[in-house]
Design an enzyme around this catalytic site. Structure first.
Site, PDB file in Angstrom:
ATOM      1  N   CYS A  14     -56.725  35.083 -33.398  1.00 49.62           N
ATOM      2  CA  CYS A  14     -56.395  33.726 -32.957  1.00 49.62           C
ATOM      3  C   CYS A  14     -57.657  32.884 -32.760  1.00 49.62           C
ATOM      4  CB  CYS A  14     -55.554  33.743 -31.682  1.00 49.62           C
ATOM      5  SG  CYS A  14     -56.419  34.454 -30.281  1.00 49.62           S
TER       6      CYS A  14
ATOM      7  N   HIS B 213     -63.903  11.054 -25.142  1.00 48.16           N
ATOM      8  CA  HIS B 213     -62.539  10.779 -25.572  1.00 48.16           C
ATOM      9  C   HIS B 213     -62.503   9.996 -26.866  1.00 48.16           C
ATOM     10  CE1 HIS B 213     -60.600  11.771 -21.495  1.00 48.16           C
ATOM     11  NE2 HIS B 213     -60.416  12.724 -22.364  1.00 48.16           N
TER      12      HIS B 213
HETATM   13  C1  PEP Z   1     -61.534  33.122 -29.018  1.00 55.15           C
HETATM   14  O1  PEP Z   1     -62.432  33.433 -28.244  1.00 55.15           O
HETATM   15  O2  PEP Z   1     -61.574  33.346 -30.250  1.00 55.15           O
HETATM   16  C2  PEP Z   1     -60.329  32.436 -28.509  1.00 55.15           C
HETATM   17  C3  PEP Z   1     -59.286  32.204 -29.275  1.00 55.15           C
HETATM   18  O3  PEP Z   1     -60.351  32.012 -27.228  1.00 55.15           O
HETATM   19  P1  PEP Z   1     -61.119  30.681 -26.727  1.00 55.15           P
HETATM   20  O4  PEP Z   1     -61.691  30.004 -27.940  1.00 55.15           O
HETATM   21  O5  PEP Z   1     -60.102  29.887 -26.022  1.00 55.15           O
HETATM   22  O6  PEP Z   1     -62.165  31.265 -25.852  1.00 55.15           O
END
Ligand code: PEP
Ligand code: MG
Length: 585
Positions: A512, A196
């Site tokens: 993403c 943390h």
């Molecule tokens: C990814 O795998 O790029 C993603 C956005 O999901 P996470 O990082 O949560 O696995």
């Protein structure tokens, strides 16, 4: 002579200043016996000390909410929860009664029991919670020792603007005190990037390098230090050229940060007029307001597992409430809720399913939609909550880690079944409007995209996982970190294929994964055909700036030259080549 010391990367950023070694005011934990008739008074002493530590933590949580945002406050709330948990104070009170010992010692005995329990679990997250419980117990022991809790840094000056603090380790509490006093940077001998203290440093933006072995004995009080958080390096007594280099880097980075602020409110359009969509990744509703201010048009990835990682699995009502607060924060902009992605490095300790524990190869095992389709009861509760929340505003539902189209069809029919249930129970929902999307993170799903995409309303590429699975390099294993390369030709090839197929099928596609928020890859993704980016809010202004300084046509041409082998790939990477091409356009 320059001494270069290395440690763990926690928070990028450069800090330059004078070293100040802090000694912890370690308190002596003595053991003494008490008489039977003193037991009640000793338990009272313990309870009062815990209450006083609680008041201090409440105060700190309030202050941190202002200076470090919701995650800073949350860290201290975790400490408060530990303080209030019966396994700490009540169990210590039992030790006082049964062993006739003083409160400090009873706490120490209980701490040893809890730490021993933590250590039986082979898990980085749990281990970092061990640091937390030690810190909470120390705080109560400080009160018992008549010290002021949270003020253990009594020998540290009030103003630390040009000071880099060097410590054996630091509690989040102590880091907050240093931050209040304007500390330039921090070096610690111990501590993990999962702790943390590390999380807090990131949210407060304090440059921090942890795990610098013997830092206190190797660094002399008052000597000049340069800390490069991005590389986890600390230079002690740097020679003139190093110092000059970092002073320049620091002022460039200050100017750069200021210039980003000017981009607020400007549209995300390229030099040649391509309009781009920027979305935010969020774990909590509290992250959303800032993202909207910085130009996010919605949330492209709401990691719902965050709620499941806090403790007991949330019930339907708690999930509805969580999603609705995100919808409200978005004020009409869309929320993309990703269904539960638990497994591999993401642990929800309260979810005890066969196949999640003792899995020989967790990243290839029961994870995300694979788990959800097996644990239908868990999944149905989430789908009910998502559908009910969708009555309150625009919601998209996104499935992580898809491998086959059969999984998409199974989720679709579960959503339909859930919708009918909600109808018959008289609940409102927005099922008719809700779009169903899938994450492309498994190479086979990317390669056979056409089959899968026919059943989906949108796609989002999870590059974090797509890269690890394509290169067979675990994303959290530092031993193979050198192989984890977003620009590997295999990865580039897959991305190009996904964007082109999605365009042909007219299915919207975004990225993403971390690549979307990393300015080094913005031009590369634009050249590959991406038009929708979803990223951590901190990166929005930076990525927008690169977009506004890019001619998409020019970088596409440059990419074609690179692919045709017309450039020397031994001297630069593809992304550097594209940055260069833009510079000379
Ligand atoms: C990814 O795998 O790029 C993603 C956005 O999901 P996470 O990082 O949560 O696995
Ligand atoms: Mg992923």
């Amino acid at each position: 002579m320059t001494l270069a010391l290395s440690g763990q990367i926690v928070e990028p950023g450069i800090a330059i200043g004078q070293a100040h070694n802090i000694q912890r005011n370690e308190i002596e934990i003595g053991e003494y016996r008490i008489a039977d008739e003193q037991v009640d008074a000793e338990i009272d002493r313990l309870i009062h000390a815990a209450a006083e530590a609680g008041v201090h933590l409440e105060d700190l949580a309030r202050r941190l909410k202002k200076s470090a945002g919701a995650s800073g406050e949350e860290i201290i709330r975790t400490h408060l929860a530990m303080l209030e948990d019966s396994s700490l104070v009540q169990a210590s009170a039992r030790h006082i009664r049964e062993q006739l010992c003083n409160a400090e010692w009873a706490l120490q005995l209980q701490l040893e029991t809890l730490v021993a329990e933590f250590r039986t679990i082979d898990d980085d997250y749990i281990r970092s919670r061990e640091e937390d419980i030690v810190q909470v117990v120390r705080m109560v022991q400080q009160v018992l020792a008549a010290e002021q809790p949270g003020k253990p840094l009594s020998d540290v000056p009030d103003r630390l603007g040009h000071t880099l603090v060097v410590a054996t380790e630091l509690t989040p509490n102590e880091l907050a005190v240093l931050h209040d006093r304007g500390v330039a940077g921090v070096v610690t001998e111990h501590g993990s990037p999962y702790s943390h203290t590390a999380i807090l440093a990131r949210s407060m933006g304090v440059p921090l390098v942890m795990g610098v072995r013997r830092a206190q004995s190797l660094i002399t009080e008052g000597e000049q230090l340069v800390l490069d958080g991005a590389y986890g390096i600390v230079f002690a007594d740097p020679e003139e050229s190093i110092l000059r280099h970092y002073l320049q880097k620091q002022s460039e980075s200050d100017r750069y940060r200021k210039s980003l602020e000017r981009g607020r409110g400007r549209p995300a359009a390229s030099l040649d007029g391509e309009a781009l969509v920027l979305l935010a990744n969020a774990e909590r509703p509290e992250d959303i307001r800032r993202a909207l201010e910085d130009g996010a048009e919605g949330v492209g990835l709401f990691r719902s597992e965050y709620l499941f990682m806090q403790g007991l699995p949330p019930d339907e009502e708690a999930q509805v409430e969580h999603y609705v607060s995100a919808i409200e924060a978005l004020e009409g902009a869309p929320l993309t809720i990703r269904t539960l992605d638990i497994g591999a490095d993401k642990k929800a300790h309260a979810l005890e399913f066969e196949g999640l524990r003792n899995n020989p190869n967790p990243a290839l095992g029961l994870r995300a939609v694979r788990l959800c389709l097996r644990e239908m009861d868990l999944f149905k509760v989430q789908l009910r909550a998502i559908l009910r929340a969708s009555a309150h505003g625009p919601v998209h539902c996104m499935i992580p880690m898809l491998t086959t189209d059969r999984e998409v069809l199974a989720v679709r029919s579960l959503i339909e079944e859930t919708r009918l249930e909600l109808d018959s129970e008289g609940y409102d929902h927005g099922a008719e409007r809700m779009r169903l999307g899938g994450m492309i993170e498994v190479p086979a799903a990317a390669l056979a995209l056409e089959r899968m995409a026919r059943h989906l309303d949108f796609l989002s590429v999870g590059t974090n996982d797509l890269i690890q699975y394509t290169l067979a390099a675990d994303r959290v294993d530092e031993n193979v970190a050198h192989l984890y390369d977003p620009q590997h030709p295999g990865v580039i090839h897959l991305l190009e294929h996904v964007f082109a197929t999605a365009r042909r099928l007219q299915v919207p596609v975004s990225v993403c994964g971390e690549m979307a928020g990393d300015r080094r890859f913005t031009r590369l993704l634009l050249a590959l055909g991406l038009r929708e980016f979803s990223m951590q809010p901190r990166s929005l202004l930076e990525v927008k700036k690169v977009i506004t300084e890019t001619d998409v046509g020019a970088v596409r041409e440059a990419l074609a030259r690179w692919t045709a082998g017309e450039c020397d790939s031994s001297t630069m990477t593809l992304s550097q080549f594209l940055d260069n091409a833009q510079l000379h356009h």
